[in-house]
Design a protein around this motif. Structure first.
Motif, mmCIF file in Angstrom:
data_model
loop_
_atom_site.group_PDB
_atom_site.id
_atom_site.type_symbol
_atom_site.label_atom_id
_atom_site.label_comp_id
_atom_site.label_asym_id
_atom_site.label_seq_id
_atom_site.Cartn_x
_atom_site.Cartn_y
_atom_site.Cartn_z
ATOM 1 N N ALA A 119 -5.754 -0.574 14.157
ATOM 2 C CA ALA A 119 -4.534 -1.318 13.859
ATOM 3 C C ALA A 119 -3.874 -0.767 12.608
ATOM 4 N N LYS A 120 -2.611 -1.164 12.385
ATOM 5 C CA LYS A 120 -1.892 -0.733 11.190
ATOM 6 C C LYS A 120 -2.598 -1.285 9.961
ATOM 7 N N GLN A 121 -2.833 -0.433 8.958
ATOM 8 C CA GLN A 121 -3.630 -0.833 7.796
ATOM 9 C C GLN A 121 -2.844 -1.557 6.711
ATOM 10 N N GLU A 122 -1.522 -1.561 6.803
ATOM 11 C CA GLU A 122 -0.723 -2.195 5.758
ATOM 12 C C GLU A 122 -0.660 -3.705 5.974
ATOM 13 N N ILE A 123 -1.717 -4.382 5.626
ATOM 14 C CA ILE A 123 -1.815 -5.827 5.783
ATOM 15 C C ILE A 123 -1.761 -6.473 4.407
ATOM 16 N N GLY A 124 -0.636 -7.118 4.082
ATOM 17 C CA GLY A 124 -0.505 -7.808 2.810
ATOM 18 C C GLY A 124 -0.377 -6.885 1.614
ATOM 19 N N GLY A 125 -0.253 -5.576 1.851
ATOM 20 C CA GLY A 125 -0.078 -4.638 0.754
ATOM 21 C C GLY A 125 -1.255 -4.592 -0.200
ATOM 22 N N ASN A 126 -2.438 -5.037 0.239
ATOM 23 C CA ASN A 126 -3.603 -5.088 -0.647
ATOM 24 C C ASN A 126 -4.634 -4.053 -0.221
ATOM 25 N N GLU B 274 4.026 -6.569 11.339
ATOM 26 C CA GLU B 274 5.386 -6.632 10.794
ATOM 27 C C GLU B 274 5.678 -8.010 10.200
ATOM 28 N N ARG B 275 5.172 -9.050 10.856
ATOM 29 C CA ARG B 275 5.403 -10.413 10.363
ATOM 30 C C ARG B 275 4.718 -10.615 9.018
ATOM 31 N N LYS B 276 3.528 -10.068 8.852
ATOM 32 C CA LYS B 276 2.815 -10.214 7.588
ATOM 33 C C LYS B 276 3.499 -9.428 6.473
ATOM 34 N N ILE B 277 4.033 -8.260 6.816
ATOM 35 C CA ILE B 277 4.776 -7.468 5.828
ATOM 36 C C ILE B 277 6.039 -8.217 5.411
#
Length: 370
Positions: free
Chosen positions: A295-302, A163-166
């Motif tokens: 883990a959640k795959q939405e890391i940095g939207g890349n 969440e912090r990275k998003i």
């Protein structure tokens, strides 16, 4: 008798696993975050990682203490115990299932070895290959039954980090939009202040389960099952070293004619530590891949940092992070897993003795009144 022995080992394994898990859980929580943190090679940083206002890539490698202080600072002490409840359930189920089947197949292996001796083949003991097969079968059944629990635990342990990275990416997008459209400074500050004031959403077991299901359906609960099944060799190696070492200790005492070939709790602790150390070092890269997949795959939207499966994860980690990416947080894992395994083995052996003593007493009482 063999069935009661298997049940005793299953109950003792579950009890010992819960105690070891509670003691070492903060180490495990920090280690999971280290494993799932992306640290790209320098040549890939500019093109793949969102940049902060000072141009430094937001994905960075952090050691144990830095990661520990970050968790405490951002989430309080409770952050070190995110996902503890499903983890305890998973540990109890995992250890119980594993030791139950391990003891059943161990008893069969011992019986087969004894039968072979009667026929003039072998010395009546189970060989190293036999222990590997026993541990591998028990481990595979354990993985298939308990993988959904560990997916939820990983999600809960890494939720705040993701969440912090998003949130960082949203802030960067606002800054970029402001620079391109000459957005007023006050408007920019208001938008950033609004994001900063946003409180983290509650994220419990049910939330994690819904997130996994919404992403991939029922199949999502078995993410990482392929590396987990391959990692069955971890307990196989561990128990091969463990059983072989105990056998060597007993034979050594028997050769010295000491009479008593029992192994002390301290010796079990040390043998368990050595066994787990060897298994952890040899299979750690697979553990990192498994954690990344769960883990959640939405890391940095890349998309380059998202993994569609085991082989995709391996190839992208090699390409963008290099071999060091497969060993992130290994020192933390060694301390956590070796200590946990030592405590588990020591407590399990003592619990097995206590359960069998109680079972024998109960049996005598029943026979007395029959």
């Amino acid at each position: 008798m063999s069935e009661s022995n298997a049940i005793a080992n299953g109950l003792a394994g579950a009890g010992g696993g819960i105690i070891a898990q509670i003691i070492t859980y903060p180490l495990q929580a920090v280690n999971t975050r280290q494993q799932t943190e992306r640290t790209l090679l320098k040549k890939n940083k500019q093109s793949l990682v969102p940049q902060s206002s000072n141009g430094i890539a937001t994905a960075s490698s952090s050691g144990f203490f830095l990661q520990l202080f970050q968790v405490i600072g951002n989430e309080g002490w409770g952050g070190l115990y995110s996902g503890l409840k499903p983890s305890l359930l998973g540990t109890a189920a995992s250890q119980g299932i594993y030791y139950f089947f391990y003891q059943i197949f161990k008893n069969k292996a011992v019986a087969i070895a004894a039968a072979r001796k009667v026929k003039g083949r072998g010395d009546g003991t189970v060989g190293v290959f036999g222990w590997l097969i026993v541990a591998a079968i028990a481990g595979s059944l354990n993985v298939l039954f308990t993988n959904p629990i560990w997916v939820l635990v990983t999600r809960m342990q890494t939720h705040t980090q993701a969440e912090r990275k998003i949130m960082d990416e949203k802030k960067e997008a606002i800054r970029k939009a402001a620079s391109e459209s000459s957005l007023a400074g006050s408007t920019l500050e208001n938008k950033l202040a609004e994001l900063n004031s946003t409180k983290p959403r509650p994220f419990g077991t049910v939330h994690a389960a819904n997130e996994v299901y919404n992403e991939a359906g029922i199949v999502g609960f078995w993410k990482g099952v392929i590396p987990a099944l391959i990692m069955v060799c971890n307990p196989s190696i561990q128990f091969m070293i463990y059983e072989s070492s105990l056998k060597h200790l007993r034979e050594k005492r028997s050769a010295k004619k000491q009479g008593d070939t029992t192994v002390t709790a301290l010796e079990v602790f040390l043998v368990g530590a050595i066994a787990k150390l060897g298994a952890t070092v040899s299979t750690y890269p697979l553990q990192v891949v498994k954690s990344r997949l769960q883990a959640k795959q939405e890391i940095g939207g890349n998309n380059s940092l998202r993994y569609s499966g085991t082989f995709d994860a391996i190839l992208k980690m090699i390409r963008y992070e290099g071999l060091p990416g497969f060993y992130k947080g290994m020192s933390t894992k060694i301390v956590q897993s070796v200590f946990a395994a030592s405590v588990l083995f020591m407590i399990k052996e003592e619990l097995v003795k206590a359960i069998m003593v109680l079972a024998n007493k109960r049996k005598k009482v029943v026979l007395k009144y029959e």
